[in-house]
Design a protein around this motif. Structure first.
Motif, mmCIF file in Angstrom:
data_model
loop_
_atom_site.group_PDB
_atom_site.id
_atom_site.type_symbol
_atom_site.label_atom_id
_atom_site.label_comp_id
_atom_site.label_asym_id
_atom_site.label_seq_id
_atom_site.Cartn_x
_atom_site.Cartn_y
_atom_site.Cartn_z
ATOM 1 N N TRP A 25 -41.656 -25.876 -41.712
ATOM 2 C CA TRP A 25 -41.781 -26.438 -40.768
ATOM 3 C C TRP A 25 -41.429 -28.399 -41.410
ATOM 4 O O TRP A 25 -42.231 -28.781 -41.632
ATOM 5 C CB TRP A 25 -43.514 -26.117 -41.501
ATOM 6 N N PRO A 26 -41.088 -28.452 -40.196
ATOM 7 C CA PRO A 26 -40.178 -29.728 -40.664
ATOM 8 C C PRO A 26 -41.772 -30.938 -39.915
ATOM 9 O O PRO A 26 -42.785 -30.184 -38.817
ATOM 10 C CB PRO A 26 -39.152 -29.618 -39.553
ATOM 11 N N TYR A 72 -46.623 -11.329 -39.078
ATOM 12 C CA TYR A 72 -47.730 -11.061 -38.629
ATOM 13 C C TYR A 72 -48.913 -11.916 -39.368
ATOM 14 O O TYR A 72 -49.740 -12.585 -38.676
ATOM 15 C CB TYR A 72 -47.538 -10.430 -38.886
ATOM 16 N N GLU A 73 -48.499 -11.495 -41.069
ATOM 17 C CA GLU A 73 -49.975 -12.166 -41.432
ATOM 18 C C GLU A 73 -49.597 -13.824 -41.196
ATOM 19 O O GLU A 73 -50.648 -14.512 -41.762
ATOM 20 C CB GLU A 73 -50.254 -11.664 -42.918
ATOM 21 N N VAL A 74 -48.790 -14.479 -41.416
ATOM 22 C CA VAL A 74 -48.157 -15.535 -41.268
ATOM 23 C C VAL A 74 -48.660 -16.098 -40.315
ATOM 24 O O VAL A 74 -49.512 -17.348 -39.925
ATOM 25 C CB VAL A 74 -46.796 -16.122 -41.730
ATOM 26 N N ARG A 130 -52.355 -19.315 -37.298
ATOM 27 C CA ARG A 130 -52.659 -19.892 -36.091
ATOM 28 C C ARG A 130 -51.307 -20.194 -35.460
ATOM 29 O O ARG A 130 -51.430 -21.617 -34.374
ATOM 30 C CB ARG A 130 -53.617 -20.740 -36.035
ATOM 31 N N TRP A 131 -49.953 -19.687 -35.417
ATOM 32 C CA TRP A 131 -49.175 -20.664 -34.580
ATOM 33 C C TRP A 131 -49.271 -20.203 -32.941
ATOM 34 O O TRP A 131 -48.431 -21.177 -32.579
ATOM 35 C CB TRP A 131 -47.931 -19.266 -35.442
ATOM 36 N N THR A 138 -41.578 -28.125 -32.929
ATOM 37 C CA THR A 138 -40.340 -27.837 -31.706
ATOM 38 C C THR A 138 -39.104 -26.683 -32.827
ATOM 39 O O THR A 138 -38.849 -26.768 -31.816
ATOM 40 C CB THR A 138 -39.798 -28.984 -31.439
ATOM 41 N N ASN A 139 -39.438 -26.639 -34.048
ATOM 42 C CA ASN A 139 -38.618 -25.935 -34.563
ATOM 43 C C ASN A 139 -38.989 -25.848 -36.332
ATOM 44 O O ASN A 139 -39.449 -25.721 -36.730
ATOM 45 C CB ASN A 139 -36.760 -27.017 -34.996
#
Length: 223
Positions: A143-144, A173-175, A180-181, A187-188
């Protein structure tokens, strides 16, 4: 009205008088087959990652800087890139100073335009954190951030990644639900299962074609 607006208007008109299809999404289909007892998550993740040429090490939050220093020294790496604005970056700096580690540290603390050639041509390894991991696929979640840009995990030939054992989830899915994506993503965001590799040329498997040739994961156990 622009061409784009015309297209969007036509799409909206095409939906007039239609009825949305009922959402029949079944969460169990993407969770139950890929769920594991807690004690099996780390072994499964390690097994899958090591099967694709990733090196993994179990350590703890107090001992990982010493393990990192040993691995860097054993590999004879000429330097290590860190993000000084992160907690783990500061821990590395402190450990290096306290124990007089000889391998020079590089700090990602300036715009890439000011040192692009040095990053691409004279940076042997990097250390980054991760958002977590996925047991079902043996993947890291990168997660940059502004402190730790994507180039840190993409450019150096050797990538050391810190993974908290408590942040390894059963499945993708759990991630998405936990973090809360749907509410916002960088952006990346990346899922990484091993070092860069390709077999495009003459069907010969080669590592390091599009990124690091070595991925070393330090898994931090809570105990």
């Amino acid at each position: 009205m622009s061409a784009k607006q015309n297209i969007l208007a036509k799409l909206k008109r095409s939906l007039e008088g239609t009825t949305p299809i009922a959402d029949e999404f079944d969460e169990a289909l993407v969770t139950q087959p890929w769920s594991y007892p807690v004690e099996q998550r780390i072994p499964r993740l390690r097994q899958l990652m090591e099967a694709v040429h990733t090196e993994t090490h179990l350590t703890c939050r107090d001992e990982w800087p010493a393990l990192l220093a040993r691995l860097v020294t054993e590999r004879g790496l000429p330097n290590l890139l860190i993000a000084p604005g992160t907690e783990h970056g500061r821990k590395v700096q402190e450990y290096w100073q306290q124990h007089a580690i000889q391998t020079p540290l590089k700090a990602y603390d300036r715009p890439i335009e000011e040192w692009k050639a040095e990053l691409f041509n004279d940076t042997a390894a990097s250390l980054t954190g991760t958002l977590g991991g996925i047991a079902a696929t043996g993947s890291l979640i990168i997660w940059p951030t502004p402190d730790e840009p994507r180039l840190m995990s993409l450019v150096p030939p050797v990538h050391f990644a810190l993974l908290s054992a408590s942040e390894v989830q059963d499945n993708f899915y759990e991630v998405q639900q936990k973090h809360r994506w749907a509410a916002g993503m960088p952006t990346n965001a990346l899922l990484v299962s091993g070092p860069s590799k390709t077999a495009d040329i003459e069907q010969v498997l080669a590592y390091g074609a599009h990124g690091p040739k070595d991925l070393v994961v330090l898994i931090l156990e809570d105990a």
